[in-house]
Scaffold this motif. Structure first.
Motif, PDB file in Angstrom:
ATOM      1  N   ASN A 116       0.792  -1.325  -0.014  1.00 15.09           N
ATOM      2  CA  ASN A 116      -0.004  -0.141   0.078  1.00 15.09           C
ATOM      3  C   ASN A 116       0.829   1.194  -0.061  1.00 15.09           C
ATOM      4  N   ARG A 117       0.435   2.149  -0.698  1.00 13.34           N
ATOM      5  CA  ARG A 117       1.389   3.429  -1.139  1.00 13.34           C
ATOM      6  C   ARG A 117       1.408   4.267   0.199  1.00 13.34           C
ATOM      7  N   LYS A 118       0.386   4.544   0.907  1.00 12.09           N
ATOM      8  CA  LYS A 118       0.098   4.951   2.341  1.00 12.09           C
ATOM      9  C   LYS A 118       1.223   4.354   3.090  1.00 12.09           C
ATOM     10  N   ALA A 119       1.345   3.237   3.162  1.00 11.33           N
ATOM     11  CA  ALA A 119       2.328   2.580   4.136  1.00 11.33           C
ATOM     12  C   ALA A 119       3.539   2.692   3.774  1.00 11.33           C
ATOM     13  N   VAL A 120       3.838   2.667   2.407  1.00 16.72           N
ATOM     14  CA  VAL A 120       5.239   3.088   1.918  1.00 16.72           C
ATOM     15  C   VAL A 120       5.761   4.580   2.393  1.00 16.72           C
ATOM     16  N   ASN A 121       4.897   5.532   2.122  1.00 16.88           N
ATOM     17  CA  ASN A 121       5.302   6.847   2.717  1.00 16.88           C
ATOM     18  C   ASN A 121       5.640   6.790   4.244  1.00 16.88           C
ATOM     19  N   ILE A 122       4.898   6.279   4.876  1.00 15.63           N
ATOM     20  CA  ILE A 122       4.955   6.146   6.340  1.00 15.63           C
ATOM     21  C   ILE A 122       6.293   5.602   6.748  1.00 15.63           C
ATOM     22  N   TYR A 123       6.686   4.392   5.942  1.00 14.21           N
ATOM     23  CA  TYR A 123       8.027   3.772   6.085  1.00 14.21           C
ATOM     24  C   TYR A 123       9.029   4.513   5.610  1.00 14.21           C
ATOM     25  N   ASN A 124       8.932   5.384   4.702  1.00 16.90           N
ATOM     26  CA  ASN A 124      10.035   6.347   4.229  1.00 16.90           C
ATOM     27  C   ASN A 124      10.316   7.513   5.189  1.00 16.90           C
TER      28      ASN A 124
ATOM     29  N   TYR B 238       3.814  -6.183   5.253  1.00 14.07           N
ATOM     30  CA  TYR B 238       4.674  -5.120   4.833  1.00 14.07           C
ATOM     31  C   TYR B 238       6.200  -5.767   5.428  1.00 14.07           C
ATOM     32  N   GLU B 239       6.707  -6.763   4.881  1.00  5.85           N
ATOM     33  CA  GLU B 239       8.084  -7.412   5.431  1.00  5.85           C
ATOM     34  C   GLU B 239       8.973  -6.578   5.556  1.00  5.85           C
ATOM     35  N   ASP B 240       9.359  -5.638   4.667  1.00 11.98           N
ATOM     36  CA  ASP B 240      10.573  -4.610   4.991  1.00 11.98           C
ATOM     37  C   ASP B 240      10.177  -3.902   6.401  1.00 11.98           C
ATOM     38  N   ALA B 241       8.973  -3.499   6.756  1.00 13.33           N
ATOM     39  CA  ALA B 241       8.653  -2.921   7.874  1.00 13.33           C
ATOM     40  C   ALA B 241       8.970  -3.605   8.876  1.00 13.33           C
ATOM     41  N   TYR B 242       8.640  -5.043   8.987  1.00 17.68           N
ATOM     42  CA  TYR B 242       9.279  -5.743  10.007  1.00 17.68           C
ATOM     43  C   TYR B 242      10.668  -6.051  10.300  1.00 17.68           C
ATOM     44  N   LEU B 243      11.170  -6.304   9.289  1.00 15.12           N
ATOM     45  CA  LEU B 243      12.877  -6.395   9.134  1.00 15.12           C
ATOM     46  C   LEU B 243      13.235  -5.109   9.513  1.00 15.12           C
TER      47      LEU B 243
ATOM     48  N   LEU C 159      13.720   8.095   7.857  1.00 13.42           N
ATOM     49  CA  LEU C 159      14.485   9.427   8.027  1.00 13.42           C
ATOM     50  C   LEU C 159      14.637   9.536   9.578  1.00 13.42           C
ATOM     51  N   SER C 160      13.715   9.055  10.299  1.00 10.30           N
ATOM     52  CA  SER C 160      13.571   9.153  11.903  1.00 10.30           C
ATOM     53  C   SER C 160      14.847   8.381  12.322  1.00 10.30           C
ATOM     54  N   ALA C 161      15.049   7.222  11.484  1.00  6.87           N
ATOM     55  CA  ALA C 161      16.058   6.205  12.116  1.00  6.87           C
ATOM     56  C   ALA C 161      17.269   6.903  11.860  1.00  6.87           C
ATOM     57  N   GLN C 162      17.461   7.584  10.689  1.00  5.75           N
ATOM     58  CA  GLN C 162      18.909   8.034  10.128  1.00  5.75           C
ATOM     59  C   GLN C 162      19.317   9.107  11.225  1.00  5.75           C
ATOM     60  N   ASP C 163      18.244   9.540  11.858  1.00  2.60           N
ATOM     61  CA  ASP C 163      18.354  10.725  13.191  1.00  2.60           C
ATOM     62  C   ASP C 163      18.792   9.838  14.403  1.00  2.60           C
ATOM     63  N   ASN C 164      18.705   8.522  14.175  1.00  2.00           N
ATOM     64  CA  ASN C 164      18.998   7.676  15.518  1.00  2.00           C
ATOM     65  C   ASN C 164      17.685   7.973  16.549  1.00  2.00           C
ATOM     66  N   ASN C 165      16.629   8.194  15.936  1.00  5.07           N
ATOM     67  CA  ASN C 165      15.178   8.386  16.708  1.00  5.07           C
ATOM     68  C   ASN C 165      14.525   6.965  16.388  1.00  5.07           C
ATOM     69  N   PHE C 166      15.151   5.966  16.785  1.00  3.17           N
ATOM     70  CA  PHE C 166      14.558   4.701  16.703  1.00  3.17           C
ATOM     71  C   PHE C 166      13.347   4.386  17.194  1.00  3.17           C
ATOM     72  N   LYS C 167      12.924   4.974  18.475  1.00  2.00           N
ATOM     73  CA  LYS C 167      11.549   4.751  18.971  1.00  2.00           C
ATOM     74  C   LYS C 167      10.494   5.412  18.281  1.00  2.00           C
ATOM     75  N   GLU C 168      10.602   6.562  17.574  1.00  2.00           N
ATOM     76  CA  GLU C 168       9.797   7.316  16.946  1.00  2.00           C
ATOM     77  C   GLU C 168       9.537   6.623  15.439  1.00  2.00           C
TER      78      GLU C 168
ATOM     79  N   ILE D 144      10.158   3.208  14.979  1.00  2.00           N
ATOM     80  CA  ILE D 144       9.557   2.060  15.175  1.00  2.00           C
ATOM     81  C   ILE D 144       7.864   2.463  15.269  1.00  2.00           C
ATOM     82  N   GLY D 145       7.514   3.381  15.725  1.00  2.00           N
ATOM     83  CA  GLY D 145       6.218   3.953  16.033  1.00  2.00           C
ATOM     84  C   GLY D 145       5.521   4.151  14.633  1.00  2.00           C
ATOM     85  N   LEU D 146       6.359   4.673  13.636  1.00  3.36           N
ATOM     86  CA  LEU D 146       5.773   4.808  12.419  1.00  3.36           C
ATOM     87  C   LEU D 146       5.712   3.766  11.544  1.00  3.36           C
ATOM     88  N   LEU D 147       6.972   2.752  11.673  1.00  2.00           N
ATOM     89  CA  LEU D 147       6.566   1.557  11.175  1.00  2.00           C
ATOM     90  C   LEU D 147       5.565   0.728  11.444  1.00  2.00           C
ATOM     91  N   GLN D 148       5.146   0.765  12.800  1.00  2.00           N
ATOM     92  CA  GLN D 148       4.069   0.033  13.339  1.00  2.00           C
ATOM     93  C   GLN D 148       2.623   0.519  12.507  1.00  2.00           C
TER      94      GLN D 148
END
Length: 124
Positions: free
Chosen positions: A26-34, A62-67, A38-47, A49-53
């Protein structure tokens, strides 16, 4: 006749295996994944993870999101959540998951599950 039934059962079971196709997410899921990346690149893993969920709630296959969640939990040394997400990803498509057996094994070892870690690294 018996052989024909066996062959038909085998063929039907092979066609029932899921294959993950990132292009069908789903494109909306992909946009949130992207945004999560960006949050992960800033080492904001908790944020992130919330977006990936959120992305997973839109598209549960969405296997890439789980990974990505699994990898981030690994960075946070939260091995149980990392392992759980690797296993969810593997359940979607074990062939796509193949290259992730190495980080999966590292997190298994981090959790003290050395036998399982050895199996995962041998599979890698």
């Amino acid at each position: 006749m018996k052989n024909l039934v066996v062959i038909l059962l085998l063929l039907s079971s092979f066609s029932s295996f899921a294959q993950y196709d990132p292009e069908k997410i789903n494109r909306k899921a992909v946009n949130i994944y992207n945004k999560a990346l960006l949050s992960a690149q800033d080492n904001n893993f908790k944020e992130a993870i919330g977006l990936l969920q959120q992305a997973i709630s839109i598209d549960e296959k969405y296997e890439d999101a789980y990974l990505s969640i699994a990898g981030m939990y690994g960075e946070l040394k939260d091995y149980q959540n990392s392992i759980a997400n690797y296993e969810k990803a593997k359940a979607i498509d074990s062939i796509y998951f193949q290259d992730y057996n190495l980080p999966y094994s590292i997190n298994l070892a981090g959790a003290g599950k050395f036998r399982e870690a050895l199996i995962a690294v041998d599979t890698f």
